[in-house]
Design a protein around this motif. Structure first.
Motif, PDB file in Angstrom:
ATOM      1  N   ASP A 164       0.936  -1.227  -0.186  1.00  0.00           N
ATOM      2  CA  ASP A 164      -0.153  -0.031   0.040  1.00  0.00           C
ATOM      3  C   ASP A 164       0.880   1.300  -0.098  1.00  0.00           C
ATOM      4  N   VAL A 165       1.929   1.102   0.641  1.00  0.00           N
ATOM      5  CA  VAL A 165       2.767   2.396   0.789  1.00  0.00           C
ATOM      6  C   VAL A 165       3.943   2.697  -0.047  1.00  0.00           C
ATOM      7  N   ILE A 166       4.712   1.599   0.236  1.00  0.00           N
ATOM      8  CA  ILE A 166       6.017   1.673  -0.807  1.00  0.00           C
ATOM      9  C   ILE A 166       5.871   1.310  -2.202  1.00  0.00           C
ATOM     10  N   CYS A 167       5.257   0.144  -2.451  1.00  0.00           N
ATOM     11  CA  CYS A 167       4.928  -0.335  -3.753  1.00  0.00           C
ATOM     12  C   CYS A 167       4.483   0.654  -4.823  1.00  0.00           C
ATOM     13  N   THR A 168       3.912   1.533  -4.070  1.00  0.00           N
ATOM     14  CA  THR A 168       2.780   2.788  -4.887  1.00  0.00           C
ATOM     15  C   THR A 168       3.713   3.852  -5.201  1.00  0.00           C
ATOM     16  N   MET A 169       4.658   3.832  -4.691  1.00  0.00           N
ATOM     17  CA  MET A 169       5.771   5.110  -4.753  1.00  0.00           C
ATOM     18  C   MET A 169       6.407   5.121  -6.001  1.00  0.00           C
ATOM     19  N   PRO A 170       6.322   6.344  -6.786  1.00  0.00           N
ATOM     20  CA  PRO A 170       7.050   6.237  -8.153  1.00  0.00           C
ATOM     21  C   PRO A 170       8.480   5.964  -8.097  1.00  0.00           C
ATOM     22  N   THR A 171       9.164   6.422  -7.153  1.00  0.00           N
ATOM     23  CA  THR A 171      10.553   6.160  -6.729  1.00  0.00           C
ATOM     24  C   THR A 171      10.860   4.830  -6.545  1.00  0.00           C
ATOM     25  N   TYR A 172       9.802   4.058  -5.950  1.00  0.00           N
ATOM     26  CA  TYR A 172      10.117   2.563  -5.686  1.00  0.00           C
ATOM     27  C   TYR A 172       9.822   2.002  -7.092  1.00  0.00           C
ATOM     28  N   GLU A 173       8.775   2.294  -7.798  1.00  0.00           N
ATOM     29  CA  GLU A 173       8.786   1.735  -9.133  1.00  0.00           C
ATOM     30  C   GLU A 173       9.747   1.781  -9.916  1.00  0.00           C
ATOM     31  N   ARG A 174      10.449   2.957 -10.052  1.00  0.00           N
ATOM     32  CA  ARG A 174      11.694   2.985 -10.925  1.00  0.00           C
ATOM     33  C   ARG A 174      12.748   2.518 -10.443  1.00  0.00           C
ATOM     34  N   TYR A 175      13.005   2.232  -9.169  1.00  0.00           N
ATOM     35  CA  TYR A 175      14.141   1.622  -8.589  1.00  0.00           C
ATOM     36  C   TYR A 175      13.772   0.053  -8.976  1.00  0.00           C
ATOM     37  N   CYS A 176      12.683  -0.591  -8.880  1.00  0.00           N
ATOM     38  CA  CYS A 176      12.470  -1.930  -9.209  1.00  0.00           C
ATOM     39  C   CYS A 176      12.621  -2.119 -10.798  1.00  0.00           C
ATOM     40  N   TRP A 177      12.274  -0.991 -11.624  1.00  0.00           N
ATOM     41  CA  TRP A 177      12.709  -1.260 -12.918  1.00  0.00           C
ATOM     42  C   TRP A 177      14.093  -1.375 -13.296  1.00  0.00           C
ATOM     43  N   ASP A 178      14.798  -0.156 -12.611  1.00  0.00           N
ATOM     44  CA  ASP A 178      16.160  -0.106 -12.832  1.00  0.00           C
ATOM     45  C   ASP A 178      16.976  -1.168 -12.477  1.00  0.00           C
ATOM     46  N   PHE A 179      16.511  -1.962 -11.498  1.00  0.00           N
ATOM     47  CA  PHE A 179      17.350  -3.329 -10.950  1.00  0.00           C
ATOM     48  C   PHE A 179      16.758  -4.601 -11.359  1.00  0.00           C
ATOM     49  N   GLY A 180      15.555  -4.606 -11.953  1.00  0.00           N
ATOM     50  CA  GLY A 180      14.711  -5.648 -12.463  1.00  0.00           C
ATOM     51  C   GLY A 180      14.296  -6.362 -11.376  1.00  0.00           C
ATOM     52  N   TYR A 181      13.779  -5.777 -10.315  1.00  0.00           N
ATOM     53  CA  TYR A 181      12.951  -6.509  -9.429  1.00  0.00           C
ATOM     54  C   TYR A 181      11.675  -6.364  -9.465  1.00  0.00           C
ATOM     55  N   LEU A 182      11.148  -7.167 -10.627  1.00  0.00           N
ATOM     56  CA  LEU A 182       9.905  -7.352 -11.145  1.00  0.00           C
ATOM     57  C   LEU A 182       9.263  -8.786 -10.787  1.00  0.00           C
ATOM     58  N   THR A 183       7.918  -8.711 -10.825  1.00  0.00           N
ATOM     59  CA  THR A 183       7.180 -10.027 -10.852  1.00  0.00           C
ATOM     60  C   THR A 183       7.251 -10.614 -12.152  1.00  0.00           C
ATOM     61  N   LYS A 184       6.491 -11.648 -12.565  1.00  0.00           N
ATOM     62  CA  LYS A 184       6.641 -11.984 -13.949  1.00  0.00           C
ATOM     63  C   LYS A 184       5.395 -11.313 -14.665  1.00  0.00           C
ATOM     64  N   ASN A 185       4.646 -10.577 -14.097  1.00  0.00           N
ATOM     65  CA  ASN A 185       3.542  -9.797 -14.429  1.00  0.00           C
ATOM     66  C   ASN A 185       4.137  -8.223 -14.538  1.00  0.00           C
ATOM     67  N   GLY A 186       5.550  -7.825 -14.366  1.00  0.00           N
ATOM     68  CA  GLY A 186       6.167  -6.778 -14.413  1.00  0.00           C
ATOM     69  C   GLY A 186       5.764  -5.630 -13.147  1.00  0.00           C
ATOM     70  N   LYS A 187       5.065  -6.507 -12.104  1.00  0.00           N
ATOM     71  CA  LYS A 187       5.068  -5.328 -10.969  1.00  0.00           C
ATOM     72  C   LYS A 187       6.134  -5.461 -10.067  1.00  0.00           C
ATOM     73  N   PRO A 188       6.252  -4.388  -9.419  1.00  0.00           N
ATOM     74  CA  PRO A 188       7.451  -4.228  -8.171  1.00  0.00           C
ATOM     75  C   PRO A 188       7.355  -5.337  -7.235  1.00  0.00           C
ATOM     76  N   ARG A 189       8.619  -6.089  -7.057  1.00  0.00           N
ATOM     77  CA  ARG A 189       8.340  -6.997  -6.055  1.00  0.00           C
ATOM     78  C   ARG A 189       8.380  -6.423  -4.640  1.00  0.00           C
ATOM     79  N   ALA A 190       8.162  -7.346  -3.705  1.00  0.00           N
ATOM     80  CA  ALA A 190       7.896  -6.557  -2.327  1.00  0.00           C
ATOM     81  C   ALA A 190       8.703  -7.747  -1.243  1.00  0.00           C
ATOM     82  N   THR A 191       9.486  -8.274  -1.649  1.00  0.00           N
ATOM     83  CA  THR A 191      10.292  -8.993  -0.395  1.00  0.00           C
ATOM     84  C   THR A 191      11.128  -8.347   0.395  1.00  0.00           C
ATOM     85  N   ALA A 192      11.175  -8.734   1.516  1.00  0.00           N
ATOM     86  CA  ALA A 192      11.913  -8.037   2.614  1.00  0.00           C
ATOM     87  C   ALA A 192      13.128  -7.411   2.312  1.00  0.00           C
TER      88      ALA A 192
END
Length: 227
Positions: free
Chosen positions: A153-181
Motif C-alpha cells: 500500500d505504501v512503498i510499492c505505490t511510490m513512483p521512486t520505488y517503481e523506478r527503482y525496481c525497474w532499474d534493478f529488475g526487481y519485478l514479478t513475472k507480471n511486471g509489478k514491483p516485487r515486495a520481498t523484505a
C-alpha cells in the motif's frame, strides 16, 4: 523501564522445514525450527530480542531438517547454539516465552512480513506437536499485522520505488514491483548490497525498519485480517 505511554509491537519471523512425508505421519505443512522476535515501539527503538531454535523439530526430525529452505545454514545454527547466540528450547517453552513477552510489554500487535506464512507455520507446528490439544500459537486478542500488506500500500505505490525496481529488475513475472523484505530494505536503507540473512531474529531487524517506515506513512491496511 517500560514506559506505559508507548505502544509496543512484537516483530516476529520464522524459518521452516518442509514436512511433506510419504508415510503421511507428518502433515504436509511447514514446520517451524527457528523463531525469533524483538520488541519495538512506534519510533523503532528496540527493547528486547529473542532467538529460539525449536528442539522438537530441529533435534527430532533430522531428515526433515535437510528439507529446510535454507538448510545450508544448519552449521551456522550449530555454532550459534554453542556460543549462546540462539537458545535451544521446546516449542512449548518458546510459546510461553512469547506469551510472557506480550504480557510484560502489553503488546498491542505482532507484526511479520507475509504474516500469513508465519501464522500458518506456527499454527501447524503447534497442532502437530500437541496433537491439536493446543491449536493456536499466538495470544488471544493480540492483532496480527502484515508488513507485506503495508508495503504494497505504501512503498510499492511510490513512483521512486517503481523506478527503482525497474532499474534493478526487481519485478514479478507480471511486471509489478516485487515486495520481498530484502528488496524493500535495500530501497529504504539505500544499501544495494544488502543480503537477507534468512534467520529468524536477524530478519526481524530489517522487518522492523520496514514496519516503522510504513507506519510513518499511515498505511490504510495493517492487520492480516481486516475484519
Amino acid at each position: 523501564m517500560i514506559d506505559k505511554r508507548h505502544h509496543y509491537i512484537l516483530v516476529l519471523d520464522t524459518e521452516t522445514a518442509n514436512s511433506n512425508s510419504e508415510d503421511g505421519l507428518i502433515p504436509s505443512n511447514s514446520m517451524v525450527y527457528d523463531c525469533g522476535w524483538l520488541v519495538t515501539d512506534t519510533k523503532g527503538r528496540i527493547y528486547e530480542k529473542a532467538s529460539y531454535v525449536n528442539a522438537d523439530i530441529y533435534c527430532n526430525y533430522k531428515e526433515m531438517m535437510q528439507s529446510a529452505y535454507y538448510s545450508n545454514k544448519l552449521p551456522q545454527y550449530e555454532n550459534d547454539l554453542k556460543n549462546g547466540t540462539r537458545t535451544l528450547a521446546t516449542f512449548n517453552t518458546i510459546r510461553k516465552a512469547l506469551y510472557e513477552t506480550c504480557r510484560k510489554y502489553n503488546i498491542m500487535a505482532i507484526s511479520a512480513h507475509n504474516a500469513r506464512f508465519d501464522y500458518s507455520a506456527l499454527t501447524s507446528t503447534q497442532r502437530y506437536l500437541t496433537k491439536s490439544k493446543y491449536r493456536y500459537f499466538f495470544p488471544y486478542g493480540v492483532e496480527i499485522w502484515d508488513t507485506l500488506k503495508m508495503a504494497r500500500d505504501v512503498i510499492c505505490t511510490m513512483p521512486t520505488y517503481e523506478r527503482y525496481c525497474w532499474d534493478f529488475g526487481y519485478l514479478t513475472k507480471n511486471g509489478k514491483p516485487r515486495a520481498t523484505a530484502e528488496i524493500l530494505y535495500r530501497f529504504i536503507s539505500g544499501d544495494e548490497n544488502f543480503i537477507e540473512s534468512h534467520t529468524g531474529l536477524e530478519d526481524c531487524e530489517i522487518e522492523k525498519d520496514i514496519l516503522i517506515y510504513c507506519l510513518k506513512k499511515h498505511p490504510p491496511r495493517k492487520k492480516l485480517w481486516e475484519n
